[in-house]
Design a protein around this motif. Structure first.
Motif, PDB file in Angstrom:
ATOM      1  N   THR A 162       0.853  -1.179   0.000  1.00  0.00           N
ATOM      2  CA  THR A 162       0.000   0.000   0.000  1.00  0.00           C
ATOM      3  C   THR A 162       0.895   1.236   0.000  1.00  0.00           C
ATOM      4  OG1 THR A 162      -1.743  -1.146   1.215  1.00  0.00           O
ATOM      5  CG2 THR A 162      -1.761   1.271   1.291  1.00  0.00           C
ATOM      6  N   ALA A 163       0.649   2.138  -0.928  1.00  0.00           N
ATOM      7  CA  ALA A 163       1.442   3.367  -1.015  1.00  0.00           C
ATOM      8  C   ALA A 163       1.060   4.278   0.156  1.00  0.00           C
ATOM      9  CB  ALA A 163       1.183   4.071  -2.331  1.00  0.00           C
ATOM     10  N   PRO A 164       2.043   4.754   0.914  1.00  0.00           N
ATOM     11  CA  PRO A 164       1.734   5.657   2.032  1.00  0.00           C
ATOM     12  C   PRO A 164       1.066   6.939   1.536  1.00  0.00           C
ATOM     13  CG  PRO A 164       4.001   4.849   2.179  1.00  0.00           C
ATOM     14  CD  PRO A 164       3.475   4.455   0.834  1.00  0.00           C
ATOM     15  N   ASP A 165      -0.011   7.325   2.199  1.00  0.00           N
ATOM     16  CA  ASP A 165      -0.698   8.563   1.823  1.00  0.00           C
ATOM     17  C   ASP A 165       0.140   9.753   2.280  1.00  0.00           C
ATOM     18  OD1 ASP A 165      -2.667  10.075   0.630  1.00  0.00           O
ATOM     19  OD2 ASP A 165      -4.009  10.022   2.359  1.00  0.00           O
ATOM     20  N   PHE A 166      -0.038  10.872   1.637  1.00  0.00           N
ATOM     21  CA  PHE A 166       0.668  12.096   2.010  1.00  0.00           C
ATOM     22  C   PHE A 166      -0.082  13.303   1.487  1.00  0.00           C
ATOM     23  CE2 PHE A 166       2.500  10.816  -2.108  1.00  0.00           C
ATOM     24  CZ  PHE A 166       2.301  11.973  -2.853  1.00  0.00           C
ATOM     25  N   THR A 167       0.215  14.446   2.069  1.00  0.00           N
ATOM     26  CA  THR A 167      -0.217  15.742   1.554  1.00  0.00           C
ATOM     27  C   THR A 167       1.022  16.616   1.539  1.00  0.00           C
ATOM     28  OG1 THR A 167      -2.441  15.505   2.470  1.00  0.00           O
ATOM     29  CG2 THR A 167      -1.717  17.745   1.899  1.00  0.00           C
ATOM     30  N   LEU A 168       1.374  17.116   0.360  1.00  0.00           N
ATOM     31  CA  LEU A 168       2.544  17.984   0.211  1.00  0.00           C
ATOM     32  C   LEU A 168       2.151  19.238  -0.560  1.00  0.00           C
ATOM     33  CD1 LEU A 168       5.304  15.379  -0.794  1.00  0.00           C
ATOM     34  CD2 LEU A 168       5.029  16.518   1.423  1.00  0.00           C
ATOM     35  N   THR A 169       2.941  20.290  -0.386  1.00  0.00           N
ATOM     36  CA  THR A 169       2.707  21.535  -1.106  1.00  0.00           C
ATOM     37  C   THR A 169       3.417  21.484  -2.448  1.00  0.00           C
ATOM     38  OG1 THR A 169       2.571  22.719   0.991  1.00  0.00           O
ATOM     39  CG2 THR A 169       2.906  24.053  -0.983  1.00  0.00           C
ATOM     40  N   ALA A 170       2.676  21.862  -3.490  1.00  0.00           N
ATOM     41  CA  ALA A 170       3.202  21.859  -4.855  1.00  0.00           C
ATOM     42  C   ALA A 170       3.877  23.183  -5.183  1.00  0.00           C
ATOM     43  CB  ALA A 170       2.065  21.596  -5.842  1.00  0.00           C
ATOM     44  N   SER A 171       4.595  23.176  -6.286  1.00  0.00           N
ATOM     45  CA  SER A 171       5.330  24.356  -6.745  1.00  0.00           C
ATOM     46  C   SER A 171       4.417  25.559  -6.975  1.00  0.00           C
ATOM     47  CB  SER A 171       6.096  24.024  -8.029  1.00  0.00           C
ATOM     48  OG  SER A 171       5.251  23.357  -8.953  1.00  0.00           O
ATOM     49  N   SER A 202      -2.069  22.221  -2.458  1.00  0.00           N
ATOM     50  CA  SER A 202      -1.788  20.989  -1.719  1.00  0.00           C
ATOM     51  C   SER A 202      -2.166  19.802  -2.584  1.00  0.00           C
ATOM     52  CB  SER A 202      -2.596  20.933  -0.434  1.00  0.00           C
ATOM     53  OG  SER A 202      -2.089  21.858   0.489  1.00  0.00           O
ATOM     54  N   VAL A 203      -1.320  18.784  -2.585  1.00  0.00           N
ATOM     55  CA  VAL A 203      -1.593  17.560  -3.329  1.00  0.00           C
ATOM     56  C   VAL A 203      -1.590  16.414  -2.321  1.00  0.00           C
ATOM     57  CG1 VAL A 203      -0.742  15.963  -5.091  1.00  0.00           C
ATOM     58  CG2 VAL A 203      -0.549  18.437  -5.448  1.00  0.00           C
ATOM     59  N   THR A 204      -2.694  15.647  -2.326  1.00  0.00           N
ATOM     60  CA  THR A 204      -2.842  14.496  -1.450  1.00  0.00           C
ATOM     61  C   THR A 204      -2.952  13.253  -2.314  1.00  0.00           C
ATOM     62  OG1 THR A 204      -3.967  15.848   0.196  1.00  0.00           O
ATOM     63  CG2 THR A 204      -4.283  13.474   0.361  1.00  0.00           C
ATOM     64  N   LEU A 205      -2.131  12.247  -2.030  1.00  0.00           N
ATOM     65  CA  LEU A 205      -2.145  11.037  -2.850  1.00  0.00           C
ATOM     66  C   LEU A 205      -3.528  10.392  -2.860  1.00  0.00           C
ATOM     67  CD1 LEU A 205      -0.584   9.050  -4.633  1.00  0.00           C
ATOM     68  CD2 LEU A 205      -0.045   7.772  -2.551  1.00  0.00           C
ATOM     69  N   SER A 206      -4.179  10.283  -1.708  1.00  0.00           N
ATOM     70  CA  SER A 206      -5.496   9.637  -1.670  1.00  0.00           C
ATOM     71  C   SER A 206      -6.529  10.382  -2.515  1.00  0.00           C
ATOM     72  CB  SER A 206      -5.982   9.474  -0.231  1.00  0.00           C
ATOM     73  OG  SER A 206      -6.076  10.725   0.408  1.00  0.00           O
ATOM     74  N   VAL A 226       8.291   5.461  -8.069  1.00  0.00           N
ATOM     75  CA  VAL A 226       7.269   4.520  -7.611  1.00  0.00           C
ATOM     76  C   VAL A 226       5.989   4.825  -8.374  1.00  0.00           C
ATOM     77  CG1 VAL A 226       5.892   3.737  -5.643  1.00  0.00           C
ATOM     78  CG2 VAL A 226       8.315   4.317  -5.315  1.00  0.00           C
ATOM     79  N   VAL A 227       5.423   3.808  -8.995  1.00  0.00           N
ATOM     80  CA  VAL A 227       4.153   3.958  -9.704  1.00  0.00           C
ATOM     81  C   VAL A 227       3.064   3.377  -8.810  1.00  0.00           C
ATOM     82  CG1 VAL A 227       2.831   3.416 -11.777  1.00  0.00           C
ATOM     83  CG2 VAL A 227       5.309   3.812 -11.944  1.00  0.00           C
ATOM     84  N   VAL A 228       2.053   4.197  -8.540  1.00  0.00           N
ATOM     85  CA  VAL A 228       0.937   3.811  -7.676  1.00  0.00           C
ATOM     86  C   VAL A 228      -0.285   3.582  -8.557  1.00  0.00           C
ATOM     87  CG1 VAL A 228      -0.514   4.511  -5.731  1.00  0.00           C
ATOM     88  CG2 VAL A 228       1.908   5.203  -5.802  1.00  0.00           C
ATOM     89  N   GLY A 229      -0.929   2.454  -8.359  1.00  0.00           N
ATOM     90  CA  GLY A 229      -2.116   2.115  -9.144  1.00  0.00           C
ATOM     91  C   GLY A 229      -3.355   2.831  -8.643  1.00  0.00           C
ATOM     92  N   PRO A 230      -4.444   2.737  -9.401  1.00  0.00           N
ATOM     93  CA  PRO A 230      -5.692   3.408  -9.046  1.00  0.00           C
ATOM     94  C   PRO A 230      -6.250   3.019  -7.677  1.00  0.00           C
ATOM     95  CG  PRO A 230      -5.812   2.547 -11.282  1.00  0.00           C
ATOM     96  CD  PRO A 230      -4.547   2.007 -10.670  1.00  0.00           C
ATOM     97  N   ASP A 231      -5.884   1.828  -7.185  1.00  0.00           N
ATOM     98  CA  ASP A 231      -6.377   1.371  -5.884  1.00  0.00           C
ATOM     99  C   ASP A 231      -5.447   1.762  -4.732  1.00  0.00           C
ATOM    100  OD1 ASP A 231      -4.242  -0.303  -6.406  1.00  0.00           O
ATOM    101  OD2 ASP A 231      -5.341  -2.159  -6.021  1.00  0.00           O
ATOM    102  N   GLY A 232      -4.386   2.495  -5.034  1.00  0.00           N
ATOM    103  CA  GLY A 232      -3.474   2.949  -3.978  1.00  0.00           C
ATOM    104  C   GLY A 232      -2.364   1.979  -3.641  1.00  0.00           C
ATOM    105  N   THR A 233      -2.185   0.932  -4.466  1.00  0.00           N
ATOM    106  CA  THR A 233      -1.080   0.009  -4.220  1.00  0.00           C
ATOM    107  C   THR A 233       0.054   0.277  -5.200  1.00  0.00           C
ATOM    108  OG1 THR A 233      -1.991  -1.705  -5.650  1.00  0.00           O
ATOM    109  CG2 THR A 233      -2.590  -1.806  -3.322  1.00  0.00           C
ATOM    110  N   VAL A 234       1.246  -0.116  -4.783  1.00  0.00           N
ATOM    111  CA  VAL A 234       2.431   0.070  -5.610  1.00  0.00           C
ATOM    112  C   VAL A 234       2.389  -0.928  -6.763  1.00  0.00           C
ATOM    113  CG1 VAL A 234       4.959  -0.086  -5.651  1.00  0.00           C
ATOM    114  CG2 VAL A 234       3.791   0.931  -3.670  1.00  0.00           C
ATOM    115  N   VAL A 235       2.568  -0.418  -7.980  1.00  0.00           N
ATOM    116  CA  VAL A 235       2.590  -1.244  -9.183  1.00  0.00           C
ATOM    117  C   VAL A 235       4.036  -1.520  -9.588  1.00  0.00           C
ATOM    118  CG1 VAL A 235       1.980  -1.298 -11.645  1.00  0.00           C
ATOM    119  CG2 VAL A 235       0.394  -0.306  -9.986  1.00  0.00           C
TER     120      VAL A 235
END
Length: 158
Positions: free
Chosen positions: A10-19, A23-27, A125-134
Motif C-alpha cells: 500500500t502506497a503511504p498517503d501524504f499531503t505535500l505543497t506543490a510548486s 496541496s496535493v494528497t495522494l489519496s 514509484v508507480v501507484v495504481g488506481p487502488d493505492g497500491t504500488v505497481v
C-alpha cells in the motif's frame, strides 16, 4: 535505512505543497495511475535532465493514464523557479522534512564518487488506481530513466 516499497504494498498517503502553492494528497488521486519520482535537488544537471525527460514524455504518459508528480526536499519557492526556468508542465512537490521520501524508501545512505552520504536516493514509484504500488525502482540514473520507465509501463511515444 528505510525499507523500500515493492509491488503490492500500500502506497503511504501524504499531503505535500506543490510548486504552485496548492496541496496535493495522494489519496485524492485514487482512481488514477500516479508516477511519483523522487529526485535530490531542483536545478542541478541530473535532476534537470530527468525533469525535462518527464516533461517531454508527459503527453504520452498522460494519454496512457499516468499522472506525474516530482518530489524533492527543496522549498516551494525553489521548485517554482525550476518549473518556470525549464517549462515543466507537471507538479513538483516539496518534502522539506523528507518524511515522504523516507516512507517511500527514497531517502537513505548512498555512495557517489566514492563518498558515502545520506540523502535522496533517486527513485520512481508507480501507484495504481487502488493505492497500491505497481512498480518501484530505486537508485535509477537520471539520463535514460524516463525512456526505461515508459518501456516498463508499455507507454509508446505520443
Amino acid at each position: 535505512m528505510p525499507e523500500r516499497l515493492a509491488p503490492g504494498d500500500t502506497a503511504p498517503d501524504f499531503t505535500l505543497t506543490a510548486s504552485d502553492g496548492s496541496s496535493v494528497t495522494l489519496s485524492g488521486l485514487r482512481g488514477e495511475h500516479v508516477v511519483l519520482y523522487f529526485y535530490p535537488a531542483a536545478m542541478t544537471p541530473g535532476c534537470t535532465t530527468q525533469a525535462c525527460d518527464f516533461r517531454d514524455s508527459l503527453d504520452a504518459l498522460n494519454a496512457a493514464g499516468y499522472r506525474v508528480l516530482g518530489v524533492s526536499p527543496d522549498p516551494v519557492a525553489k521548485l517554482a523557479r525550476f518549473v518556470e526556468r525549464d517549462g515543466l508542465t507537471f507538479p513538483l512537490l516539496s518534502d522539506p522534512d523528507h518524511a515522504v521520501l523516507e516512507a517511500y524508501g527514497a531517502w537513505g545512505e548512498k555512495t557517489m564518487y566514492g563518498r558515502t552520504s545520506v540523502g535522496v536516493v533517486r527513485s520512481t514509484v508507480v501507484v495504481g488506481p487502488d493505492g497500491t504500488v505497481v512498480l518501484a525502482q530505486h537508485n535509477v540514473r537520471a539520463k535514460g530513466h524516463v525512456a526505461r520507465l515508459r518501456k516498463d509501463l508499455g507507454v509508446d511515444a505520443a
